[in-house]
Design an enzyme around this catalytic site. Structure first.
Site, mmCIF file in Angstrom:
data_model
loop_
_atom_site.group_PDB
_atom_site.id
_atom_site.type_symbol
_atom_site.label_atom_id
_atom_site.label_comp_id
_atom_site.label_asym_id
_atom_site.label_seq_id
_atom_site.Cartn_x
_atom_site.Cartn_y
_atom_site.Cartn_z
ATOM 1 N N GLU A 1 -8.072 -3.089 -7.009
ATOM 2 C CA GLU A 1 -8.721 -2.835 -5.715
ATOM 3 C C GLU A 1 -8.193 -1.571 -5.035
ATOM 4 O O GLU A 1 -7.600 -1.646 -3.960
ATOM 5 C CB GLU A 1 -8.457 -4.022 -4.776
ATOM 6 C CG GLU A 1 -8.902 -5.352 -5.324
ATOM 7 C CD GLU A 1 -8.324 -6.542 -4.562
ATOM 8 O OE1 GLU A 1 -8.888 -7.637 -4.675
ATOM 9 O OE2 GLU A 1 -7.303 -6.369 -3.860
ATOM 10 N N PRO A 2 -8.388 -0.418 -5.621
ATOM 11 C CA PRO A 2 -7.889 0.797 -4.961
ATOM 12 C C PRO A 2 -8.756 1.176 -3.757
ATOM 13 O O PRO A 2 -9.977 1.125 -3.839
ATOM 14 C CB PRO A 2 -8.001 1.869 -6.052
ATOM 15 C CG PRO A 2 -9.057 1.364 -6.981
ATOM 16 C CD PRO A 2 -9.096 -0.135 -6.881
ATOM 17 N N GLY A 3 -8.118 1.531 -2.663
ATOM 18 C CA GLY A 3 -8.851 2.019 -1.492
ATOM 19 C C GLY A 3 -8.404 3.440 -1.187
ATOM 20 O O GLY A 3 -9.114 4.415 -1.419
ATOM 21 N N ARG A 4 -7.155 3.530 -0.719
ATOM 22 C CA ARG A 4 -6.595 4.823 -0.305
ATOM 23 C C ARG A 4 -6.732 5.896 -1.381
ATOM 24 O O ARG A 4 -7.086 7.027 -1.091
ATOM 25 C CB ARG A 4 -5.104 4.636 0.019
ATOM 26 C CG ARG A 4 -4.425 5.861 0.582
ATOM 27 C CD ARG A 4 -2.893 5.699 0.573
ATOM 28 N NE ARG A 4 -2.450 4.441 1.098
ATOM 29 C CZ ARG A 4 -2.113 4.209 2.366
ATOM 30 N NH1 ARG A 4 -2.161 5.187 3.242
ATOM 31 N NH2 ARG A 4 -1.713 3.010 2.750
ATOM 32 N N CYS B 1 -3.253 9.698 26.887
ATOM 33 C CA CYS B 1 -2.221 9.590 27.922
ATOM 34 C C CYS B 1 -1.052 8.808 27.388
ATOM 35 O O CYS B 1 -0.802 7.669 27.813
ATOM 36 C CB CYS B 1 -2.792 8.935 29.152
ATOM 37 S SG CYS B 1 -3.858 10.081 29.995
ATOM 38 N N GLY C 1 -3.157 -0.346 -3.723
ATOM 39 C CA GLY C 1 -1.861 0.120 -3.236
ATOM 40 C C GLY C 1 -1.378 1.435 -3.823
ATOM 41 O O GLY C 1 -0.251 1.858 -3.562
ATOM 42 N N SER D 1 0.837 -1.194 0.000
ATOM 43 C CA SER D 1 0.000 0.000 0.000
ATOM 44 C C SER D 1 0.874 1.247 0.000
ATOM 45 O O SER D 1 2.005 1.215 0.486
ATOM 46 C CB SER D 1 -0.850 -0.048 1.276
ATOM 47 O OG SER D 1 -1.990 0.739 1.143
ATOM 48 N N ARG E 1 -2.083 6.347 12.300
ATOM 49 C CA ARG E 1 -1.048 6.151 11.276
ATOM 50 C C ARG E 1 0.308 6.782 11.619
ATOM 51 O O ARG E 1 1.342 6.164 11.374
ATOM 52 C CB ARG E 1 -1.549 6.620 9.901
ATOM 53 C CG ARG E 1 -2.816 5.867 9.455
ATOM 54 C CD ARG E 1 -3.159 6.076 7.981
ATOM 55 N NE ARG E 1 -2.193 5.447 7.117
ATOM 56 C CZ ARG E 1 -1.225 6.069 6.493
ATOM 57 N NH1 ARG E 1 -1.134 7.385 6.573
ATOM 58 N NH2 ARG E 1 -0.369 5.414 5.753
#
Ligand code: LLP
Length: 440
Positions: free
Chosen positions: A294-297, A369, A252, A214, A338
């Site tokens: 399969e693109p997501g981002r 915390c 990716g 990715s 992230r």
């Protein structure tokens, strides 16, 4: 003024940040902070860009663009994906349930995962998912048995590891040998998995799959993966005297997170992949299979901005006489893990007003915390940033809300869609009562 990448779509700044025609202040006032603001038109544009690019470069052999739901999924986004006419990649029973709950066409859903439970497999086959991507020998047996019990013939792919070292963070790189996903081509597991799958009359093996990782910017990894899958298609043809009709090359595709960076362009990367796929198929005398991705981002990442409210600021003396200004916001690692998990970098701007104050080196931290609860390690922001200001962090659409946690019993933020000057809630904010309701 329209903002450049990593701000995307319909974001502009004119005395304050405006996203999809709605001002940051109005959004914060109506929906509270932290808030994920998704630019609906931008989501459509980006999803359509992938669909058009796949069709343009592969023509009749264009398969399906599966939006990777793990990057961000709720019912409304599933409806958008349906409206665009692309498919959906789900990797759990929960993501599958989002799809079934809105009547998403199941023939356009594919189920992923390296350890799907029997219940998940059964739910998927019962719902009629188009493809199950099988990831281990145990799973071949399991999917075959459950499909047989349900008297169905399930269309399946095999997830393969083509041995590509993707140039990205180790935790999000998936096609080298020493990791949990898929069947290795190099050690022969992939071929044995093909033979095993063909033993079952309840499985219909229609294709091979690979996903190399990715946030990738170099086309070479995708090209090598495609080349190795096509070699295996040729071996299959030589052996069985027929061809597997489909290949899925995964997702990716990298996006910009910082000023000066730029995202991959769908048409460019698919053009490069198409050239390699066509020439490799020709070399082996194969007909070009149907190619899916399969693109997501790349679809959802840039569409979304997180709005936070500044709570406190403080200056800390550093060794050598310098000082660092800490700006604490009302979210942090629970809505964006992230930076802590991958060292991911983001930018930010003050969203509620134009400041002409001098810039000072600042660190944006959350309210958890934990010392490592850092959203941005180092950024220059106006000296006059004060409690009550709004801070906008762009490009948080992928793996932000979807990886959010309740650390420190923090309720997860709401998601609001903006379009043409209107804002509407698409996932409500969690309440403390939601959290308390889980305890017996
Ligand atoms: N297909 C498969 C089989 C995948 O495993 C993934 C992502 C995708 C497609 C979509 O990849 P994308 O186009 O979104 O890069 N949480 C990490 C990313 C993990 C990706 C997991 N798999 C992050 O925040 O960077």
């Amino acid at each position: 003024m329209k903002l450049a990448e990593p701000y995307s779509g319909n974001s502009s700044f004119d005395h304050e940040l405006v996203i999809g025609g709605v001002s940051a202040r109005a959004l914060a006032q109506e929906f509270g902070t932290p808030l994920f603001v998704i630019d609906e038109a931008d989501f459509f544009d980006r999803a359509v860009a992938w669909k058009s690019a796949l069709e343009h470069h592969f023509g009749d052999t264009a398969g399906t663009v599966y939006y990777a739901g793990k990057s961000f999924l709720n019912k409304e986004v599933a409806r958008w994906v349906h409206t665009v006419g692309i498919g959906l990649d789900v990797c759990s029973g929960g993501e599958l349930a989002v799809a079934t709950s809105i009547g998403f066409p199941m023939d356009r859903v594919e189920l992923h995962g390296n350890n799907k439970s029997e219940d998940e497999i059964r739910a998927a086959i019962t719902a009629g998912v188009g493809i199950i991507v099988m990831d281990s020998f145990h799973e071949i047996e399991r999917v075959a048995r459950i499909a047989a019990e349900l008297k169905k013939i399930q269309r399946v792919y095999l997830r393969l590891t083509p041995g590509v070292e993707a140039h990205t963070h180790e935790f999000i790189s998936t096609a080298h040998e020493d990791q949990k996903f898929g069947f290795s081509i190099a050690n022969g597991a992939a071929w044995r998995a093909i033979e095993k799958s063909l033993e079952h009359s309840s499985l219909s093996l229609v294709g091979l799959h690979s996903h190399i990782g990715s946030q990738i910017f170099i086309n070479e990894g995708f090209e090598i993966a495609a080349t190795r899958l096509i070699e295996l298609l040729a071996k299959y043809r030589d052996h069985f005297d027929r061809q597997l009709p489909e290949l899925d090359l995964g997702g990716g595709y990298g996006i910009a997170y910082l000023p000066g960076e730029s995202s991959l362009v769908a048409s460019d990367v698919l053009g490069a992949i198409a050239t390699v796929v066509k020439s490799e198929c020709e070399k082996h005398g194969l007909t070009v299979p149907k190619i899916s991705i399969e693109p997501g981002r790349h679809i959802v990442g840039p569409t979304t901005t997180t709005l936070y409210e500044v709570g406190t600021t403080k200056s800390v003396e550093l060794d050598g006489g310098d000082s660092r200004r800490y700006i604490s916001i009302d979210g942090g690692m629970s809505d964006n893990i992230r930076p802590s998990l991958y060292g991911a970098q983001y930018t930010a701007l003050i969203a509620n007003r134009l400041s002409t104050a001098d810039l000072v080196s600042s660190r944006i931290v959350g309210k958890h915390c934990e010392t490592g609860d850092i959203v941005i390690r180092e950024i220059d922001l106006p000296e006059d940033v004060a409690p009550g200001d709004l801070l906008a962090v762009p490009a948080t659409g992928a793996y932000g809300r979807s990886m959010a946690s309740n650390y420190n019993h923090m309720p997860r933020p709401a998601v609001v869609a903006v379009r043409g000057g209107k804002a509407r809630l698409i996932t409500r904010r969690e309440s403390i009562n939601d959290l308390l309701a889980l305890d017996i």
